[in-house]
Design a protein around this motif. Structure first.
Motif, mmCIF file in Angstrom:
data_model
loop_
_atom_site.group_PDB
_atom_site.id
_atom_site.type_symbol
_atom_site.label_atom_id
_atom_site.label_comp_id
_atom_site.label_asym_id
_atom_site.label_seq_id
_atom_site.Cartn_x
_atom_site.Cartn_y
_atom_site.Cartn_z
ATOM 1 N N THR A 1 0.369 -1.466 0.032
ATOM 2 C CA THR A 1 0.164 0.134 -0.145
ATOM 3 C C THR A 1 1.282 1.146 -0.007
ATOM 4 O O THR A 1 0.545 2.086 -0.463
ATOM 5 N N ALA A 2 2.201 0.972 0.968
ATOM 6 C CA ALA A 2 3.072 2.225 1.171
ATOM 7 C C ALA A 2 3.427 2.465 -0.639
ATOM 8 O O ALA A 2 3.607 3.879 -0.709
ATOM 9 N N ALA A 3 3.721 1.512 -1.687
ATOM 10 C CA ALA A 3 4.973 1.810 -2.325
ATOM 11 C C ALA A 3 3.748 1.888 -3.698
ATOM 12 O O ALA A 3 4.278 3.427 -4.080
ATOM 13 N N ALA A 4 2.173 1.880 -3.623
ATOM 14 C CA ALA A 4 1.747 2.514 -4.816
ATOM 15 C C ALA A 4 0.999 3.566 -4.023
ATOM 16 O O ALA A 4 1.036 4.729 -4.855
ATOM 17 N N LEU A 5 1.061 4.349 -2.884
ATOM 18 C CA LEU A 5 0.365 5.811 -2.473
ATOM 19 C C LEU A 5 1.275 6.341 -2.636
ATOM 20 O O LEU A 5 1.551 8.253 -3.320
ATOM 21 N N LEU A 6 3.117 5.716 -2.793
ATOM 22 C CA LEU A 6 3.818 6.673 -2.748
ATOM 23 C C LEU A 6 4.235 7.260 -4.857
ATOM 24 O O LEU A 6 4.525 8.037 -5.118
ATOM 25 N N SER A 7 3.940 6.138 -5.024
ATOM 26 C CA SER A 7 4.076 6.263 -6.061
ATOM 27 C C SER A 7 2.989 7.358 -7.038
ATOM 28 O O SER A 7 3.097 7.609 -8.113
ATOM 29 N N THR A 8 2.105 7.173 -6.593
ATOM 30 C CA THR A 8 1.506 8.199 -7.310
ATOM 31 C C THR A 8 1.611 9.853 -7.065
ATOM 32 O O THR A 8 1.028 11.049 -7.985
ATOM 33 N N VAL A 9 2.622 10.076 -6.450
ATOM 34 C CA VAL A 9 3.011 11.832 -5.574
ATOM 35 C C VAL A 9 4.814 11.517 -6.484
ATOM 36 O O VAL A 9 4.813 12.617 -6.341
ATOM 37 N N LEU A 10 5.799 10.275 -6.283
ATOM 38 C CA LEU A 10 6.717 10.814 -6.117
ATOM 39 C C LEU A 10 7.610 9.972 -7.162
ATOM 40 O O LEU A 10 8.269 9.885 -7.609
ATOM 41 N N THR A 11 6.627 9.075 -8.042
ATOM 42 C CA THR A 11 6.295 8.942 -9.583
ATOM 43 C C THR A 11 7.310 7.334 -8.927
ATOM 44 O O THR A 11 7.998 6.787 -7.575
ATOM 45 N N ASN A 12 7.000 6.160 -9.699
ATOM 46 C CA ASN A 12 7.702 5.202 -9.436
ATOM 47 C C ASN A 12 8.890 4.477 -9.254
ATOM 48 O O ASN A 12 8.742 3.963 -8.176
ATOM 49 N N ASP A 13 9.695 4.904 -9.712
ATOM 50 C CA ASP A 13 10.845 4.194 -9.272
ATOM 51 C C ASP A 13 11.511 5.081 -8.256
ATOM 52 O O ASP A 13 11.944 4.379 -7.380
ATOM 53 N N VAL A 14 10.861 6.497 -7.657
ATOM 54 C CA VAL A 14 10.757 7.132 -7.046
ATOM 55 C C VAL A 14 10.544 6.406 -5.301
ATOM 56 O O VAL A 14 11.386 6.288 -4.756
ATOM 57 N N ALA A 15 9.356 6.182 -5.636
ATOM 58 C CA ALA A 15 8.401 5.192 -4.702
ATOM 59 C C ALA A 15 9.608 4.342 -4.338
ATOM 60 O O ALA A 15 9.590 3.439 -3.247
ATOM 61 N N LEU A 16 10.261 3.480 -5.522
ATOM 62 C CA LEU A 16 10.778 1.851 -4.542
ATOM 63 C C LEU A 16 12.399 2.222 -4.311
ATOM 64 O O LEU A 16 12.631 1.763 -3.536
ATOM 65 N N PHE A 17 12.891 3.760 -5.139
ATOM 66 C CA PHE A 17 13.776 3.967 -3.700
ATOM 67 C C PHE A 17 13.975 4.105 -2.749
ATOM 68 O O PHE A 17 14.842 3.651 -1.626
ATOM 69 N N VAL A 18 13.047 4.390 -2.120
ATOM 70 C CA VAL A 18 12.421 4.554 -0.948
ATOM 71 C C VAL A 18 11.871 4.095 -0.090
ATOM 72 O O VAL A 18 12.331 2.948 1.079
ATOM 73 N N VAL A 19 11.148 2.972 -1.136
ATOM 74 C CA VAL A 19 10.199 1.130 -0.461
ATOM 75 C C VAL A 19 11.455 0.063 -0.002
ATOM 76 O O VAL A 19 11.428 -0.078 0.807
ATOM 77 N N VAL A 20 11.991 -0.074 -1.202
ATOM 78 C CA VAL A 20 13.026 -1.264 -1.375
ATOM 79 C C VAL A 20 13.232 -1.322 -0.419
ATOM 80 O O VAL A 20 13.986 -2.652 -0.022
ATOM 81 N N PRO A 21 14.836 -0.525 -0.099
ATOM 82 C CA PRO A 21 15.676 -0.492 0.308
ATOM 83 C C PRO A 21 15.440 -1.307 2.244
ATOM 84 O O PRO A 21 15.503 -1.776 3.345
ATOM 85 N N LEU A 22 14.604 0.157 2.744
ATOM 86 C CA LEU A 22 13.544 -0.368 3.299
ATOM 87 C C LEU A 22 12.716 -1.803 3.542
ATOM 88 O O LEU A 22 13.311 -2.934 5.105
ATOM 89 N N THR A 23 12.514 -2.284 3.218
ATOM 90 C CA THR A 23 11.880 -3.256 3.006
ATOM 91 C C THR A 23 12.749 -4.631 2.490
ATOM 92 O O THR A 23 13.110 -5.678 4.077
#
Length: 374
Positions: A90-112
């Motif tokens: 859910t966080a990845a999807a929500l972040l991608s709506t405003v931060l773009t899909n690739d930036v959302a991954l750079f935020v969420v994946v390292p945390l994951t």
């Protein structure tokens, strides 16, 4: 800045997609040198300006450290593997709506990856689901991914109208994805300890947030050039590191994509083949967008198809659905798999992404042509 330039050049030398685009441009230039002076006119500069501004703003948010701290606290509050998976998707999807899909991954994946190391959750599978999530979530807004940004500038519709038209598709995709997530992760209890205090640059955080809405408003008014100039000046005065860390190579890749694909679309053989597909029919355009995305990725597919059809809504549905399926369907897929560091990630990705494409294609078709949304 010299160090940043060296980093960009080093990255471009290792970027196969960039090298392919550059080789294609050289080939076009050799066979038709008379068109070289007109290359600049082939680039959609408002789209490039809007993309540059968004990359600057999201880089500012990323470097502030606030998103990383928020994410760790959020996931640390989850009690089961399934709850953690649902929250991350859910966080990845929500972040991608405003931060773009690739930036959302750079935020969420390292945390994951960090959470998975602590809890024993399947890291590669989790990252694959996050890749699917950003493909689905980013489809909602004009700024969620590069293809939407291009289509939005092409369509000349308002921000709100764009969101309204894509909302049925995204709602259906997210409902299906969350159901699959709940079935794919167990209810095993987990415990995440907070071992790291992530510092937050408050000035950078608040400045980036303050610039975000004015930038979107200016872009919506088709003033993206002035807007990006203001954002660039603000960061140069306040935090030059944001400008230095920007992915300038990505902007160059998009410039080359515009030039190469429009030169390709202008070839008589290509034009004849495309016209033979009957792209003026929405059904044909929809399936062509999905198919082209599987071959050349959804951003180039959107740029290419816009040369032959003007039904922006059908193109948007098709290329966003086309982000699922094969790895090449979306650049976000490539980013996610690269971040996992798992050589077997490709097999895991396709085990989920190809069936997801089939489901998404049917949902998109039903919404466009049977639910009164066409």
């Amino acid at each position: 800045m010299i160090r940043a330039l060296a980093r960009v050049l080093r990255g471009l030398r290792e970027d196969r997609f960039f090298l392919i685009l550059l080789a294609a441009l050289v080939a076009f230039s050799v066979f038709d040198p008379g068109r070289i002076p007109r290359y600049g006119a082939l680039v959609d500069w408002p789209t490039i300006a809007a993309l540059a501004g968004l990359l600057l703003l999201t880089k500012g948010l990323e470097l502030s450290g606030a998103l990383r701290r928020l994410g760790r606290l959020w996931v640390g509050a989850m009690s089961t593997e399934r709850a953690a998976a649902l929250s991350l998707v859910t966080a990845a999807a929500l972040l991608s709506t405003v931060l773009t899909n690739d930036v959302a991954l750079f935020v969420v994946v390292p945390l994951t990856l960090g959470v998975c190391r602590l809890t024993g959750m399947p890291a590669t599978r989790m990252v694959v689901f996050e890749a699917l999530a950003v493909n689905a979530g980013s489809a909602l807004t004009p700024i969620g991914n590069p293809q939407n940004l291009f289509i939005w500038q092409l369509s000349k519709v308002s921000f709100g109208e764009f969101v309204w038209q894509l909302l049925p598709l995204v709602a259906a995709l997210m409902a299906a994805l969350l159901t699959l997530t709940a079935c794919s992760f167990s209810g095993r209890p987990i415990r995440v300890e907070e071992h790291e205090d992530v510092p937050v640059d408050r000035l950078l955080l608040w400045a980036s947030l303050a610039l975000y809405v004015p930038f979107l408003v200016a872009t919506d008014m088709h003033l993206a050039g002035w807007a990006v100039a203001a954002v660039l000046a603000a960061y140069l005065l306040m935090r030059p590191a944001v400008v230095a860390e920007l992915d300038w190579g990505l902007l160059l890749v998009f410039v080359l994509m515009f030039v190469d694909l429009r030169l390709l679309a202008g070839l008589d053989a290509v034009r004849g083949a495309m016209l033979g597909l009957g792209l003026q029919r929405p059904e044909n355009l929809y399936w062509a967008a999905i198919g082209a995305s599987q071959l050349i990725s959804n951003v180039p597919a959107a740029i290419a198809l816009a040369e032959y059809a003007r039904d922006w809504r059908v193109i948007a549905y098709g290329v966003n659905v086309g982000g699922f399926g094969f790895m090449v369907g979306s650049l976000a897929n490539l980013i996610a798999l690269r971040l996992t560091g798992d050589r077997k990630a490709l097999r895991t990705f396709h085990a989920y992404a190809v069936p997801a494409l089939l489901v998404a294609a049917v949902l998109g078709y039903a919404i466009l042509f049977f639910a009164g949304c066409s």
